[in-house]
Write an enzyme that holds these catalytic residues in place. Structure first.
Site, PDB file in Angstrom:
ATOM      1  N   CYS A  67      -2.467 -48.314  -6.316  1.00  0.00           N
ATOM      2  CA  CYS A  67      -1.538 -47.841  -5.275  1.00  0.00           C
ATOM      3  C   CYS A  67      -0.607 -46.753  -5.838  1.00  0.00           C
ATOM      4  O   CYS A  67      -0.074 -46.889  -6.938  1.00  0.00           O
ATOM      5  CB  CYS A  67      -0.723 -49.021  -4.753  1.00  0.00           C
ATOM      6  N   CYS A  71       6.815 -49.462  -6.310  1.00  0.00           N
ATOM      7  CA  CYS A  71       7.567 -50.717  -6.089  1.00  0.00           C
ATOM      8  C   CYS A  71       7.652 -51.468  -7.425  1.00  0.00           C
ATOM      9  O   CYS A  71       6.607 -51.856  -7.976  1.00  0.00           O
ATOM     10  CB  CYS A  71       6.873 -51.564  -5.034  1.00  0.00           C
ATOM     11  N   CYS A  74       5.623 -54.719  -8.262  1.00  0.00           N
ATOM     12  CA  CYS A  74       4.231 -54.894  -7.817  1.00  0.00           C
ATOM     13  C   CYS A  74       3.179 -54.605  -8.888  1.00  0.00           C
ATOM     14  O   CYS A  74       3.117 -53.506  -9.442  1.00  0.00           O
ATOM     15  CB  CYS A  74       3.966 -54.014  -6.601  1.00  0.00           C
ATOM     16  N   CYS A 111      -4.897 -63.415   6.484  1.00  0.00           N
ATOM     17  CA  CYS A 111      -4.127 -62.185   6.293  1.00  0.00           C
ATOM     18  C   CYS A 111      -4.825 -61.269   5.290  1.00  0.00           C
ATOM     19  O   CYS A 111      -5.094 -61.674   4.156  1.00  0.00           O
ATOM     20  CB  CYS A 111      -2.729 -62.551   5.799  1.00  0.00           C
ATOM     21  N   CYS A 142      -3.930 -61.339  10.581  1.00  0.00           N
ATOM     22  CA  CYS A 142      -2.750 -60.633  10.088  1.00  0.00           C
ATOM     23  C   CYS A 142      -3.246 -59.569   9.116  1.00  0.00           C
ATOM     24  O   CYS A 142      -4.258 -59.771   8.441  1.00  0.00           O
ATOM     25  CB  CYS A 142      -1.829 -61.630   9.376  1.00  0.00           C
ATOM     26  N   CYS A 202       5.583 -59.736  10.962  1.00  0.00           N
ATOM     27  CA  CYS A 202       5.816 -60.628   9.830  1.00  0.00           C
ATOM     28  C   CYS A 202       6.596 -59.767   8.853  1.00  0.00           C
ATOM     29  O   CYS A 202       6.083 -58.772   8.345  1.00  0.00           O
ATOM     30  CB  CYS A 202       4.474 -61.070   9.253  1.00  0.00           C
ATOM     31  N   ARG A 274       8.577 -68.407   5.956  1.00  0.00           N
ATOM     32  CA  ARG A 274       7.457 -68.704   5.046  1.00  0.00           C
ATOM     33  C   ARG A 274       7.892 -68.753   3.593  1.00  0.00           C
ATOM     34  O   ARG A 274       8.448 -67.792   3.070  1.00  0.00           O
ATOM     35  CB  ARG A 274       6.343 -67.664   5.213  1.00  0.00           C
TER      36      ARG A 274
HETATM   37  N1  SAM Z   1       0.890 -52.136   0.262  1.00  0.00           N
HETATM   38  C1  SAM Z   1       1.389 -52.778   1.399  1.00  0.00           C
HETATM   39  C2  SAM Z   1       2.898 -52.809   1.444  1.00  0.00           C
HETATM   40  O1  SAM Z   1       3.541 -52.666   0.421  1.00  0.00           O
HETATM   41  O2  SAM Z   1       3.429 -53.021   2.525  1.00  0.00           O
HETATM   42  C3  SAM Z   1       0.855 -54.189   1.594  1.00  0.00           C
HETATM   43  C4  SAM Z   1       0.686 -55.080   0.382  1.00  0.00           C
HETATM   44  S1  SAM Z   1       2.169 -55.467  -0.531  1.00  0.00           S
HETATM   45  C5  SAM Z   1       1.498 -56.191  -1.976  1.00  0.00           C
HETATM   46  C6  SAM Z   1       2.867 -56.807   0.400  1.00  0.00           C
HETATM   47  C7  SAM Z   1       4.137 -57.439  -0.096  1.00  0.00           C
HETATM   48  O3  SAM Z   1       3.863 -58.253  -1.220  1.00  0.00           O
HETATM   49  C8  SAM Z   1       5.233 -56.543  -0.583  1.00  0.00           C
HETATM   50  O4  SAM Z   1       5.976 -55.973   0.457  1.00  0.00           O
HETATM   51  C9  SAM Z   1       6.096 -57.517  -1.379  1.00  0.00           C
HETATM   52  O5  SAM Z   1       7.078 -58.104  -0.550  1.00  0.00           O
HETATM   53  C10 SAM Z   1       5.088 -58.582  -1.824  1.00  0.00           C
HETATM   54  N2  SAM Z   1       4.932 -58.580  -3.283  1.00  0.00           N
HETATM   55  C11 SAM Z   1       4.267 -57.682  -4.026  1.00  0.00           C
HETATM   56  N3  SAM Z   1       4.343 -57.973  -5.334  1.00  0.00           N
HETATM   57  C12 SAM Z   1       5.088 -59.103  -5.432  1.00  0.00           C
HETATM   58  C13 SAM Z   1       5.542 -59.887  -6.528  1.00  0.00           C
HETATM   59  N4  SAM Z   1       5.252 -59.571  -7.777  1.00  0.00           N
HETATM   60  N5  SAM Z   1       6.283 -60.976  -6.261  1.00  0.00           N
HETATM   61  C14 SAM Z   1       6.600 -61.296  -4.975  1.00  0.00           C
HETATM   62  N6  SAM Z   1       6.196 -60.592  -3.905  1.00  0.00           N
HETATM   63  C15 SAM Z   1       5.464 -59.500  -4.132  1.00  0.00           C
HETATM   64  C1  DTB Z   2       4.222 -61.418   1.595  1.00  0.00           C
HETATM   65  O1  DTB Z   2       5.419 -61.342   1.978  1.00  0.00           O
HETATM   66  N1  DTB Z   2       3.831 -61.995   0.461  1.00  0.00           N
HETATM   67  C2  DTB Z   2       2.411 -61.863   0.292  1.00  0.00           C
HETATM   68  C3  DTB Z   2       1.964 -61.234   1.643  1.00  0.00           C
HETATM   69  N2  DTB Z   2       3.203 -60.953   2.280  1.00  0.00           N
HETATM   70  C4  DTB Z   2       1.052 -60.093   1.663  1.00  0.00           C
HETATM   71  C5  DTB Z   2       2.035 -61.092  -0.917  1.00  0.00           C
HETATM   72  C6  DTB Z   2       2.564 -61.681  -2.199  1.00  0.00           C
HETATM   73  C7  DTB Z   2       2.012 -60.897  -3.339  1.00  0.00           C
HETATM   74  C8  DTB Z   2       2.358 -61.481  -4.663  1.00  0.00           C
HETATM   75  C9  DTB Z   2       1.832 -60.650  -5.783  1.00  0.00           C
HETATM   76  C10 DTB Z   2       0.336 -60.540  -5.818  1.00  0.00           C
HETATM   77  O2  DTB Z   2      -0.385 -61.572  -5.691  1.00  0.00           O
HETATM   78  O3  DTB Z   2      -0.169 -59.430  -6.048  1.00  0.00           O
HETATM   79 FE1  SF4 Z   3       1.654 -50.425  -3.238  1.00  0.00          FE
HETATM   80 FE2  SF4 Z   3       2.370 -52.770  -4.197  1.00  0.00          FE
HETATM   81 FE3  SF4 Z   3       4.208 -51.156  -3.166  1.00  0.00          FE
HETATM   82 FE4  SF4 Z   3       2.364 -52.325  -1.539  1.00  0.00          FE
HETATM   83  S1  SF4 Z   3       3.966 -53.361  -2.722  1.00  0.00           S
HETATM   84  S2  SF4 Z   3       3.041 -50.199  -1.497  1.00  0.00           S
HETATM   85  S3  SF4 Z   3       0.620 -52.365  -2.915  1.00  0.00           S
HETATM   86  S4  SF4 Z   3       2.969 -50.748  -4.995  1.00  0.00           S
END
Ligand code: SAM
Ligand code: DTB
Ligand code: SF4
Length: 358
Positions: A67, A71, A74, A111, A142, A202, A274
């Site tokens: 990506c 963030c 992430c 989802c 979702c 959501c 959730r």
């Molecule tokens: N890329 C899209 C976005 O950012 O909206 C969808 C996937 S993104 C991984 C979905 C959500 O996962 C993020 O908005 C964040 O709240 C959650 N997330 C990602 N990494 C995480 C982590 N290490 N711990 C907890 N939540 C995480």
């Molecule tokens: C949300 O709020 N939590 C989920 C879902 N929406 C997509 C994602 C959590 C991701 C945790 C880190 C990972 O597994 O990559």
């Molecule tokens: Fe990309 Fe992760 Fe940010 Fe979603 S949360 S936009 S997958 S870097």
């Protein structure tokens, strides 16, 4: 932030919902003795839900890693060295097989997540095909694909999408410390496109990223003061992944995590709250406190997107020990879901008393 209010049906009565919370009011809730806060949250929970029921969603990463966003939490951001391998978008049949397994294991909602900043227009028909097929299994659908334009949101709705997950992630005041490649207004814009397309939202955030208590209150305030309360509010506890900038951040006090759930329940009484990422490292006792505080939805299945989740045996054993049961969702011939009062249509009221009166 809009103070326009909405209501949903509960026990046949419209339930007024507040959208004008001040930070100070929310901080005062956080400051209550934990025993009092839990008592209040548990009371609100019972007014709108059967506290023995927990909605179960299963996640699948249909496009992992690579990506371009930054963030800091992430593991899927290309710029961090986390060991997550980038993949292409999965084939529909492979997604469907995972959805069948999730349904057989008891999940009511499937989802699909993609590590995109935003989908390209050419991706939409492929994701739409997945949504159509998963919906045909009789599951709620979702997706979480990043920022969406209005036409993209409408195309997903047309394909049978029920929910779109798009988190604001943190307090607008803390946003710049966590993400630099987009602005929080981009997230609000997508949420508006999603609502306008008739999709359920959501939307939640992450705690344990080094935010202050004031900023935690700011995250929940921003969610509750959205023009419509999200149908589902994921509260994620940061999963610390090596290679991400937030790896090594001081963990949130477990009781402050429970407080966050309880305050979310009080502010958004009709939403599913959730208990999301971070459960793998939580004790059964901490999760039980979260359910007591009003959490009524979880991700179920051994994997979140790229990180682990409790295994299904542990979750089923926990449900049994706590006397909880998975919430049933009935999808009718037209594809509409009927989970009791939970997703009842939102009715807009011009004016109403600012309290929850069901
Ligand atoms: N890329 C899209 C976005 O950012 O909206 C969808 C996937 S993104 C991984 C979905 C959500 O996962 C993020 O908005 C964040 O709240 C959650 N997330 C990602 N990494 C995480 C982590 N290490 N711990 C907890 N939540 C995480
Ligand atoms: C949300 O709020 N939590 C989920 C879902 N929406 C997509 C994602 C959590 C991701 C945790 C880190 C990972 O597994 O990559
Ligand atoms: Fe990309 Fe992760 Fe940010 Fe979603 S949360 S936009 S997958 S870097």
């Amino acid at each position: 932030m809009s103070a326009v209010s909405h209501a949903r049906e509960s026990a046949g009565q419209p339930v007024p919902l507040r959208h004008d919370w001040s930070r100070a009011e929310i901080e005062a809730l956080f400051a209550l003795p934990l025993t009092e806060l839990l008592f209040r949250a548990a009371g609100v929970h019972r007014q709108h839900f059967d506290p023995a029921e927990v909605q179960i969603s299963t996640l699948l990463s249909v496009k992992t890693g690579g990506c371009p966003e930054d963030c800091s939490y992430c593991p899927q951001a290309q710029r961090y060295h986390t060991g997550v391998e980038a993949t292409k978008l999965m084939e529909t049949e492979a997604v469907l097989e995972k959805a069948r397994q999730a349904k057989a294991a008891g999940a009511s909602r499937f989802c699909m997540g993609a590590a995109w900043r935003s989908p390209k227009d050419r991706d939409i028909p492929k994701v739409a095909a997945m949504i159509r097929e998963v919906k045909a299994l009789g599951m709620e659908t979702c997706a979480t694909l990043g920022m969406l334009s209005g036409p993209q949101a409408r195309a997903l709705k047309e394909a049978g999408l029920d929910y779109y997950n798009h988190n604001i992630d943190t307090d607008p005041e803390f946003y710049d410390a966590i993400i630099h490649t987009r602005e929080i207004q981009d997230r609000f814009d997508t949420l508006e496109h999603v609502r306008d397309a008739g999709l359920k939202t959501c939307c939640g955030g992450i705690v344990g990223m080094g935010e202050t208590g004031r900023q935690r209150a700011g995250l929940l305030r921003t969610l509750a003061n959205l023009p419509v309360h999200p149908d589902s509010v994921p509260i994620n506890r940061l999963v610390q992944v090596e290679g991400t900038p937030l790896h090594g951040t001081e963990a949130i006090d477990p009781f402050d995590f429970v407080r966050t759930i309880a305050v979310a329940r009080i502010l958004m009484p009709c939403s599913m709250v959730r208990l999301s990422a971070g459960r793998q490292d939580m004790s059964d006792e901490l999760q039980a406190m979260c359910f007591l505080a009003g959490a009524n939805s979880i991700f179920y299945g051994e994997q979140l997107l790229t990180t682990g989740n409790p295994d299904t045996e542990r979750d089923m054993a926990l449900f049994q020990r706590l006397g909880l049961k998975p919430m049933q969702v009935h999808v009718d011939a037209e594809g509409h879901d009927h989970p009791g009062t939970v997703h009842a249509d939102i009715i807009e009221l011009p004016q109403h008393p600012q309290s929850c009166a069901a």
